[in-house]
Enzyme design. Sequence first.
Site, PDB file in Angstrom:
ATOM      1  N   LYS A 150      65.895 -12.513 101.057  1.00 52.89           N
ATOM      2  CA  LYS A 150      66.119 -12.229  99.626  1.00 52.89           C
ATOM      3  C   LYS A 150      64.891 -12.579  98.796  1.00 52.89           C
ATOM      4  CE  LYS A 150      68.302 -15.333  96.837  1.00 52.89           C
ATOM      5  NZ  LYS A 150      67.698 -15.637  95.533  1.00 52.89           N
ATOM      6  N   ASN A 151      64.388 -13.803  98.967  1.00 51.74           N
ATOM      7  CA  ASN A 151      63.331 -14.253  98.058  1.00 51.74           C
ATOM      8  C   ASN A 151      61.993 -13.568  98.325  1.00 51.74           C
ATOM      9  OD1 ASN A 151      65.150 -15.736  96.664  1.00 51.74           O
ATOM     10  ND2 ASN A 151      64.618 -17.706  97.593  1.00 51.74           N
ATOM     11  N   ARG A 170      75.275 -12.185  95.636  1.00 57.61           N
ATOM     12  CA  ARG A 170      73.906 -11.962  95.145  1.00 57.61           C
ATOM     13  C   ARG A 170      72.912 -12.150  96.277  1.00 57.61           C
ATOM     14  NH1 ARG A 170      72.438 -16.242  91.478  1.00 57.61           N
ATOM     15  NH2 ARG A 170      70.460 -15.598  92.325  1.00 57.61           N
ATOM     16  N   CYS A 187      70.551 -18.800  88.917  1.00 56.04           N
ATOM     17  CA  CYS A 187      71.361 -19.997  89.140  1.00 56.04           C
ATOM     18  C   CYS A 187      71.006 -21.088  88.132  1.00 56.04           C
ATOM     19  CB  CYS A 187      71.111 -20.532  90.550  1.00 56.04           C
ATOM     20  SG  CYS A 187      71.691 -19.433  91.847  1.00 56.04           S
ATOM     21  N   ASP A 218      67.142 -25.046  98.960  1.00 54.42           N
ATOM     22  CA  ASP A 218      68.163 -23.998  99.073  1.00 54.42           C
ATOM     23  C   ASP A 218      69.120 -24.228 100.250  1.00 54.42           C
ATOM     24  OD1 ASP A 218      67.011 -22.886  96.873  1.00 54.42           O
ATOM     25  OD2 ASP A 218      65.933 -21.319  97.948  1.00 54.42           O
ATOM     26  N   ASP A 231      56.348 -22.569  82.368  1.00 53.86           N
ATOM     27  CA  ASP A 231      55.042 -22.938  81.808  1.00 53.86           C
ATOM     28  C   ASP A 231      53.889 -22.708  82.787  1.00 53.86           C
ATOM     29  OD1 ASP A 231      56.559 -25.200  83.008  1.00 53.86           O
ATOM     30  OD2 ASP A 231      54.630 -26.220  82.832  1.00 53.86           O
ATOM     31  N   GLN A 232      54.104 -22.934  84.068  1.00 50.65           N
ATOM     32  CA  GLN A 232      53.012 -22.765  85.046  1.00 50.65           C
ATOM     33  C   GLN A 232      52.655 -21.288  85.248  1.00 50.65           C
ATOM     34  OE1 GLN A 232      51.308 -25.543  86.278  1.00 50.65           O
ATOM     35  NE2 GLN A 232      52.637 -26.433  84.724  1.00 50.65           N
ATOM     36  N   ARG A 255      64.819 -24.591  83.656  1.00 44.85           N
ATOM     37  CA  ARG A 255      63.953 -23.881  84.616  1.00 44.85           C
ATOM     38  C   ARG A 255      62.757 -23.306  83.855  1.00 44.85           C
ATOM     39  NH1 ARG A 255      67.441 -20.554  89.021  1.00 44.85           N
ATOM     40  NH2 ARG A 255      65.401 -20.522  90.009  1.00 44.85           N
ATOM     41  N   PRO A 256      61.747 -24.137  83.609  1.00 42.07           N
ATOM     42  CA  PRO A 256      60.623 -23.698  82.775  1.00 42.07           C
ATOM     43  C   PRO A 256      59.728 -22.673  83.480  1.00 42.07           C
ATOM     44  CG  PRO A 256      60.201 -25.883  83.663  1.00 42.07           C
ATOM     45  CD  PRO A 256      61.569 -25.497  84.130  1.00 42.07           C
TER      46      PRO A 256
HETATM   47  C1  EPZ Z   1      62.320 -20.223  93.950  1.00 37.04           C
HETATM   48  O1  EPZ Z   1      62.699 -20.424  92.597  1.00 37.04           O
HETATM   49  C2  EPZ Z   1      63.519 -19.656  94.657  1.00 37.04           C
HETATM   50  N1  EPZ Z   1      63.866 -18.391  94.028  1.00 37.04           N
HETATM   51  C3  EPZ Z   1      64.690 -20.643  94.602  1.00 37.04           C
HETATM   52  O2  EPZ Z   1      65.714 -20.127  95.427  1.00 37.04           O
HETATM   53  C4  EPZ Z   1      64.256 -21.993  95.164  1.00 37.04           C
HETATM   54  O3  EPZ Z   1      65.272 -22.941  94.938  1.00 37.04           O
HETATM   55  C5  EPZ Z   1      62.965 -22.474  94.522  1.00 37.04           C
HETATM   56  O4  EPZ Z   1      61.939 -21.435  94.583  1.00 37.04           O
HETATM   57  C6  EPZ Z   1      62.391 -23.721  95.172  1.00 37.04           C
HETATM   58  O5  EPZ Z   1      62.173 -23.475  96.534  1.00 37.04           O
HETATM   59  C7  EPZ Z   1      63.192 -17.294  94.351  1.00 37.04           C
HETATM   60  O6  EPZ Z   1      62.288 -17.296  95.175  1.00 37.04           O
HETATM   61  C8  EPZ Z   1      63.606 -16.047  93.667  1.00 37.04           C
HETATM   62  P1  EPZ Z   1      59.940 -23.005  91.519  1.00 37.04           P
HETATM   63  P2  EPZ Z   1      61.584 -20.674  91.488  1.00 37.04           P
HETATM   64  O7  EPZ Z   1      59.145 -22.344  90.467  1.00 37.04           O
HETATM   65  O8  EPZ Z   1      60.372 -19.908  91.842  1.00 37.04           O
HETATM   66  C9  EPZ Z   1      59.460 -26.581  88.335  1.00 37.04           C
HETATM   67  C10 EPZ Z   1      67.905 -19.459  95.989  1.00 37.04           C
HETATM   68  O9  EPZ Z   1      68.959 -20.124  96.111  1.00 37.04           O
HETATM   69  N2  EPZ Z   1      58.668 -25.594  87.541  1.00 37.04           N
HETATM   70  O10 EPZ Z   1      59.322 -23.211  92.866  1.00 37.04           O
HETATM   71  O11 EPZ Z   1      62.223 -20.441  90.180  1.00 37.04           O
HETATM   72  C11 EPZ Z   1      60.941 -26.204  88.380  1.00 37.04           C
HETATM   73  O12 EPZ Z   1      61.624 -26.668  87.241  1.00 37.04           O
HETATM   74  C12 EPZ Z   1      66.966 -19.733  94.848  1.00 37.04           C
HETATM   75  O13 EPZ Z   1      67.584 -18.534  96.733  1.00 37.04           O
HETATM   76  C13 EPZ Z   1      58.026 -26.027  86.414  1.00 37.04           C
HETATM   77  O14 EPZ Z   1      58.083 -27.198  86.021  1.00 37.04           O
HETATM   78  O15 EPZ Z   1      61.317 -22.232  91.689  1.00 37.04           O
HETATM   79  C14 EPZ Z   1      61.365 -26.860  89.668  1.00 37.04           C
HETATM   80  O16 EPZ Z   1      61.634 -28.215  89.430  1.00 37.04           O
HETATM   81  C15 EPZ Z   1      67.526 -20.531  93.786  1.00 37.04           C
HETATM   82  N3  EPZ Z   1      57.291 -25.109  85.696  1.00 37.04           N
HETATM   83  C16 EPZ Z   1      60.123 -26.757  90.570  1.00 37.04           C
HETATM   84  O17 EPZ Z   1      59.025 -26.513  89.675  1.00 37.04           O
HETATM   85  C17 EPZ Z   1      57.181 -23.805  86.090  1.00 37.04           C
HETATM   86  O18 EPZ Z   1      56.483 -23.034  85.399  1.00 37.04           O
HETATM   87  C18 EPZ Z   1      60.156 -25.633  91.612  1.00 37.04           C
HETATM   88  O19 EPZ Z   1      60.463 -24.395  90.957  1.00 37.04           O
HETATM   89  C19 EPZ Z   1      57.844 -23.392  87.241  1.00 37.04           C
HETATM   90  C20 EPZ Z   1      58.600 -24.306  87.959  1.00 37.04           C
END
Ligand code: EPZ
Length: 428
Positions: A22-23, A397, A117, A305, A125-126, A122-123
Amino acid sequence: MDKFIITGGNKLFGDVTISGAKNAAVAIIPAAILADGVCRIENIPNINDVSIIARILQQMGANVKMVNKSTLEIDPRHIVSPVASYELVHQMRASYYLLGALLGRFSRAVVAMPGGCDFGVRPIDQHLKGFAALGADYSLEGGVVNVHADKLTGNNVYLDVVSVGATVNIMLAAVKATGLTVIENAAKEPHIVDLANFLNSMGADVRGAGTDVIKIRGVTHLNGTCYSIIPDQIEAGTYMVAAAAAGGDVTVRNVIPKHLESITAKLEEMGVVVEEYDEAVRIVRDGPLSKCNIKTMPHPGFPTDMQPQFAVLLSIANGTSIVNESVWDYRYRYVEELRRLGAQISVDGKIAVIEGVRELVGAPVKATDLRAGAAMVIGGLAARGATQIEDIEHIERGYENIVEKFQALGADIKRISVLEQVSAKAAL
Ligand code: EPZ
């Protein structure tokens, strides 16, 4: 409104074949926007998140055709506007990949803030920091992100947190920028590598994916391609844990065992037998489960996950286990549901303490999000008696044919529409 009804207690036996990731799919489908020709993408999972992202591209003017049940053809050449509407975008998190892809193609993107979800804040900013480093301005107004660059130019980007989404989005924006972009502290998940391989098959120059430094040298043109998506590591892990929780002997096929190492290691620590083959893993469990501690981490650490699914397994293990969720601020909304099945879990911030119980007992529960829903299915399979799961749209989903796949392993699970339930009651 439909539900899953599970009568637990059956051990699981046989083979299950894992679908495409999926991802990876939800990153690769928007990446096709960058092509100057047709992209044929194989091993696409038949799940709602994929239908939504494909529909968004279609609504934007792309020709999107399902060639067979797992192959999608996308011709993005008719997309003329860099605007993605709220109506579909808000239904899924990964729609934020449209920002990077549209920016990469049009130097402009107007995309509503994504849904997905709920794990607390879920920021993004990065993601925005990366776009700015490439020369883009952005604004956030009325729930819409507006990004624009006169010209995208490669640059160094250091991510303050390891973010899958930001790594993907910066890759998408940088792949046609002028010069070299270097992402440091990049995410290393298998789907990052898959996206890089997809982009390279279109003629991009992306190196280092799978390490924490990714180098992207911009190219002016990306051609259409034919590409097959990797198997879904989390779907595979979910079936591995289900076999361990219900007991039995299950071979999980179409997997890359290397992607499953952290899951395999924890199952073995708990006393489950895991045999690895080239493209399969076999799970055998007939004895008691031992407690173990888990800390979720970015890849190659233990995946967040898989945290809810493991919580079910730890709930029926001997002893007290500690789970430390270090990726998301709050990923324990499912705990209340699991307690309905008799699990003994207390949560304090990012830590959950799980006291193993002798057995779980079926009850009505809800899927509070995608992986939480998968955990409820596993709980239902392992529990004595009947479990009814509501809000299954979360589960659908991300899991292709979950009912049929578990039925084939001998589980007593069915999907009922609420109408069927009403008429069954009326007939009594
Ligand atoms: C991806 O979400 C996955 N989704 C999520 O899987 C998964 O839980 C997550 O990565 C972590 O492995 C997809 O790939 C579509 P992140 P993503 O940006 O990209 C913080 C599932 O069940 N952060 O790696 O949204 C954030 O708050 C889903 O399949 C910032 O602070 O996650 C978190 O604490 C749900 N600023 C951490 O980083 C930012 O700009 C990791 O988030 C971005 C993220």
